[in-house]
Write a protein that holds these residues in place. Structure first.
Motif: not given
Length: 303
Positions: A167-178, A182-188
């Motif tokens: 149940x957490x997966x979809x909103x969590x993944x959507x946030x990481x994609x967003x 925006x170029x603000x993710x530290x992953x990668x």
């Protein structure tokens, strides 16, 4: 593992608490999914999907554990490890209070004294700090609520975690994609080591739960309850000795009251368990008493 996890979250900087939380949700589902695949435990999914009430409870559990995880990650990475440890110290007291208020359970006198002592400790800490210990209270309330909901769902530990993280997966993944867009993710963007550490949040989350589930069927419940105090003890020690957080006299006073309350609870629980074992042994002895030998009646006319 739970006691030492405060050492892990700072390694994930410069990722912020919300990004770490989202990765924790995504990678936890991946870990438990592999575990369920290896164990071939899928039958429960169809049964759960056909029960809307249990699905709603799973959703509630996912919501409160999200709050718990998020506040804990933020508190550790913001220099509040000691206050976070207090949340798990007072969690048993909050659980008992919820049992009285929501489930109408009756407490023994010693339990009432323990809960009252814990309430006084919170007041002492609030007065000393000039504010309520909201981190501790949020962690304790969210985890106690999580335990109450899990009790009503009545699903295995691994299966329950899989349902919650699904149940957490979809909103969590959507946030990481967003965040990435925006170029603000530290992953990668912070190197392979940083990415591997973020992916390891799934193992850090699920491995202790798997061990706990395995221990629950092998270790007496009274022993298991005592062992759970080790996590906040380790966290408290790390907060003072490793992170060098301040411990003014009023904070020592508040913690001492909490430890007194927990000592009373533990003593009462051990006394109750001992009385239960004695009663069971007495009942078993009564069921297995050999009948006294009876002399045969003399035959008619015999002397």
């Amino acid at each position: 593992m739970w006691g030492l996890v405060p050492l892990f979250w700072p390694l994930l900087k410069p990722a912020g608490p919300v990004e770490i939380l989202a990765h924790r949700m995504v990678w936890s589902l991946g870990f438990v999914g592999v575990a369920l695949l290896a164990l071939r435990r899928w039958a429960w999914i169809g049964e759960l999907v056909r029960q809307p009430r249990r699905l709603a409870l799973i959703g509630l559990a996912a919501a409160v554990i999200t709050v718990n995880w998020g506040v804990y990650i933020w508190s550790v990475n913001s220099g509040h490890v000691v206050e976070a440890s207090l949340g798990y110290f007072i969690n048993p007291l909050v659980t008992i209070a919820m049992g009285v208020l929501l489930l109408k359970e009756r407490l023994r006198p010693v339990q009432w004294v323990a809960v009252a002592t814990g309430a006084v400790a919170v007041v002492v800490l609030a007065v000393g700090a000039g504010r309520p210990p909201w981190i501790s209270l949020t962690l304790a309330l969210s985890f106690a609520t999580y335990g109450l909901v899990k009790k009503k769902v009545n699903l295995g530990g691994l299966e329950s975690l899989a349902a919650e993280t699904a149940m957490q997966f979809v909103p969590a993944l959507a946030y990481l994609v967003w965040l990435g867009a925006r170029g603000e993710a530290t992953f990668g963007s912070e190197g392979a080591g940083h990415g591997a550490l973020l992916a390891a949040t799934g193992v850090v989350t699920a491995a202790p739960l798997v061990c706990f589930g395995a221990a629950a069927i092998r270790v007496p419940l009274s022993t298991l309850g005592l062992l759970q105090y080790l996590a906040p003890v380790f966290q408290f020690g790390l907060g003072i000795l490793y992170f060098h957080e301040a411990m003014p006299p009023e904070r020592w006073a508040g913690f001492s009251l909490v430890w007194l309350a927990l000592t009373l609870l533990t003593w009462d629980a051990l006394r109750g368990a001992r009385r239960g074992r004695v009663a069971l042994a007495a009942a078993a002895a009564e069921r297995h008493v050999e009948p006294l030998p009876v002399e045969p009646l003399p035959a008619p006319g015999a002397r």
